[in-house]
Design a protein around this motif. Sequence first.
Motif, PDB file in Angstrom:
ATOM      1  N   GLY A   1      30.876  34.490  43.161  1.00  8.19           N
ATOM      2  CA  GLY A   1      32.066  33.770  43.571  1.00  8.19           C
ATOM      3  C   GLY A   1      33.324  34.569  43.311  1.00  8.19           C
ATOM      4  O   GLY A   1      33.286  35.732  42.891  1.00  8.19           O
ATOM      5  N   ALA A   2      34.455  33.941  43.579  1.00  5.78           N
ATOM      6  CA  ALA A   2      35.741  34.600  43.381  1.00  5.78           C
ATOM      7  C   ALA A   2      36.757  33.585  42.885  1.00  5.78           C
ATOM      8  O   ALA A   2      36.712  32.410  43.244  1.00  5.78           O
ATOM      9  N   VAL A   3      37.664  34.074  42.065  1.00  4.21           N
ATOM     10  CA  VAL A   3      38.739  33.241  41.531  1.00  4.21           C
ATOM     11  C   VAL A   3      39.884  33.212  42.530  1.00  4.21           C
ATOM     12  O   VAL A   3      40.235  34.219  43.140  1.00  4.21           O
TER      13      VAL A   3
ATOM     14  N   VAL B   1      37.075  28.529  40.915  1.00  2.00           N
ATOM     15  CA  VAL B   1      36.191  29.541  41.495  1.00  2.00           C
ATOM     16  C   VAL B   1      35.555  28.956  42.750  1.00  2.00           C
ATOM     17  O   VAL B   1      35.141  27.797  42.769  1.00  2.00           O
ATOM     18  N   GLN B   2      35.494  29.751  43.804  1.00  2.00           N
ATOM     19  CA  GLN B   2      34.868  29.338  45.060  1.00  2.00           C
ATOM     20  C   GLN B   2      34.018  30.488  45.609  1.00  2.00           C
ATOM     21  O   GLN B   2      34.155  31.641  45.168  1.00  2.00           O
ATOM     22  N   PRO B   3      33.123  30.207  46.556  1.00  4.23           N
ATOM     23  CA  PRO B   3      32.371  31.301  47.179  1.00  4.23           C
ATOM     24  C   PRO B   3      33.320  32.328  47.786  1.00  4.23           C
ATOM     25  O   PRO B   3      34.391  31.979  48.294  1.00  4.23           O
ATOM     26  N   LEU B   4      32.930  33.580  47.738  1.00  5.49           N
ATOM     27  CA  LEU B   4      33.792  34.661  48.216  1.00  5.49           C
ATOM     28  C   LEU B   4      34.283  34.441  49.645  1.00  5.49           C
ATOM     29  O   LEU B   4      35.480  34.631  49.919  1.00  5.49           O
ATOM     30  N   PRO B   5      33.431  34.035  50.597  1.00  5.75           N
ATOM     31  CA  PRO B   5      33.940  33.816  51.962  1.00  5.75           C
ATOM     32  C   PRO B   5      35.021  32.743  52.024  1.00  5.75           C
ATOM     33  O   PRO B   5      35.969  32.846  52.801  1.00  5.75           O
ATOM     34  N   THR B   6      34.900  31.700  51.206  1.00 11.69           N
ATOM     35  CA  THR B   6      35.897  30.631  51.189  1.00 11.69           C
ATOM     36  C   THR B   6      37.235  31.150  50.679  1.00 11.69           C
ATOM     37  O   THR B   6      38.296  30.884  51.265  1.00 11.69           O
ATOM     38  N   VAL B   7      37.203  31.889  49.573  1.00  9.48           N
ATOM     39  CA  VAL B   7      38.442  32.423  49.002  1.00  9.48           C
ATOM     40  C   VAL B   7      39.075  33.431  49.961  1.00  9.48           C
ATOM     41  O   VAL B   7      40.307  33.463  50.125  1.00  9.48           O
ATOM     42  N   THR B   8      38.251  34.247  50.610  1.00  8.48           N
ATOM     43  CA  THR B   8      38.763  35.226  51.571  1.00  8.48           C
ATOM     44  C   THR B   8      39.455  34.529  52.734  1.00  8.48           C
ATOM     45  O   THR B   8      40.524  34.959  53.192  1.00  8.48           O
TER      46      THR B   8
ATOM     47  N   GLU C   1      37.121  38.775  42.809  1.00  8.71           N
ATOM     48  CA  GLU C   1      35.674  38.554  42.795  1.00  8.71           C
ATOM     49  C   GLU C   1      35.132  38.700  41.373  1.00  8.71           C
ATOM     50  O   GLU C   1      35.517  39.601  40.631  1.00  8.71           O
ATOM     51  N   LEU C   2      34.235  37.799  41.001  1.00 10.45           N
ATOM     52  CA  LEU C   2      33.629  37.810  39.676  1.00 10.45           C
ATOM     53  C   LEU C   2      32.258  38.467  39.707  1.00 10.45           C
ATOM     54  O   LEU C   2      31.491  38.266  40.655  1.00 10.45           O
ATOM     55  N   PRO C   3      31.909  39.236  38.679  1.00  5.60           N
ATOM     56  CA  PRO C   3      30.568  39.828  38.627  1.00  5.60           C
ATOM     57  C   PRO C   3      29.463  38.768  38.622  1.00  5.60           C
ATOM     58  O   PRO C   3      28.362  39.001  39.113  1.00  5.60           O
TER      59      PRO C   3
END
Length: 456
Positions: A352-354, A315-322, A347-349
């Motif tokens: 962050g995002a997987v 899992v990473q911060p959404l901007p990083t995964v994007t 994205e996880l509730p």
Amino acid sequence: MIEIDALGPAGAYHARQRIPITALDGTEVGELGQVPALFVRRAIAAMRAAPTVPAAERFALMAKAAELFTTATIGGLDPEEYIRIVSTVSGVPQQVVRQSAEWVADVLRSQSDTLASAMPQGAVAEWSDERTREGAGVWVRKGEVFAVHAAGNTPAVHGLWPEALALGYKVVVRPSAREPFTAFRLVSALRMAGFPPATITLLPTDYAAADVIIAEADYAIVYGGQDVVDKYGTSSRVLTQGPGRSKILITADVDWRERIDVIADSVSHLGGTACTCTTGVLVEGDPEPVARALAERLERIPSLPADHPDAILTVQPLPTVTAIDEYLHEVAGTATPLLGGDTIVDELPSGGAVLRPAVHLVDTATAPQLGVELAFPCVWVGPWQPADGIAPLRDTLVLTAMTTRADLVDALLTEPTITNLYLGDNPTTWLRPGVPHDGYLAEFLMRCKGMIRSGI
């Protein structure tokens, strides 16, 4: 708030300059001190002047450190709290952190066997060995101080450098600013076990002072991407640990269907973050059925928060995964996506995002995508023919060859740029203490000095 200070030759040092340690959601969970270049120079000078721990004592101290590392409360964190905080700041699933920490402890306990395997068969470890009366090669250090620029992708990266400490080097560790907890815990455990502070230090620094650490040490190991390899790769004093570009080769005499789970595990183990994780699969014949079966296996992996006991994916911060997703689309080019083509972002509730797996089919064994390695389960599958030779398999940290062809095995084993060769059903991520990873570290740090003696 967890504060991590430098651990210098004279004890802990609370640096004025501090940087925040943040969780995936941006919450500040701690601070990491940053020592200046002057402190680095003075610390390493003090380490050079310090006596070396006798060889007979080092293995016992490392075994004691392994016990402390896995069971003690260090820096206010018990083992479970340590696992939780590492997962919180790095996004590495807790079960992966736990497995990695156990691996580091196993490495510490196994140093005696590791060094025995690494030492040339005809060499002796001590000048007092009776064989030196007739003449022998004595295995000696090439330097005194070894520097480590640690990575923060998993705690398992700390399973290599303890070999230098076992060899009698004084070791200075620069921790990852992303995840400094493992380095702090391991250095602290070694000092608690009985290694003198001047023998093993922790020096968190900014990038400028990090270069000073490399310059002041005799030898160093650095982790990073291709940019790190390009920066340090020409130095004979620096061992680079960059992209592994590990691969699997499947020849036509082998039924890949019986091995698809091994292939999938090679891609997804440790969330796909390790340099030993498979990033390329080459198949003699039609690669598409293999790619589709692999995509089907990897698609089953659930998207879970990092603290879930069944979590595998990072899992990473959404901007990083994007940003990683955008880069993947850019480098994929004409490759055919079979998984992750739309997006790898889930994205996880909870925040962050997987990083979801990706499988792409390429047209040739020389496709440039086969050289692309990303820190999640991302794999490129393509065709291979005997006429292609071993050129597409070069520059590989681990190659698993699923073949029964002895002549091919011979060619792969003698290819200098294939670092490790596994045969049959062994995943590229297989590793045991005492088995070389990028060669034995001792190959880089030691040499044999000819000696003959009489009268003493």
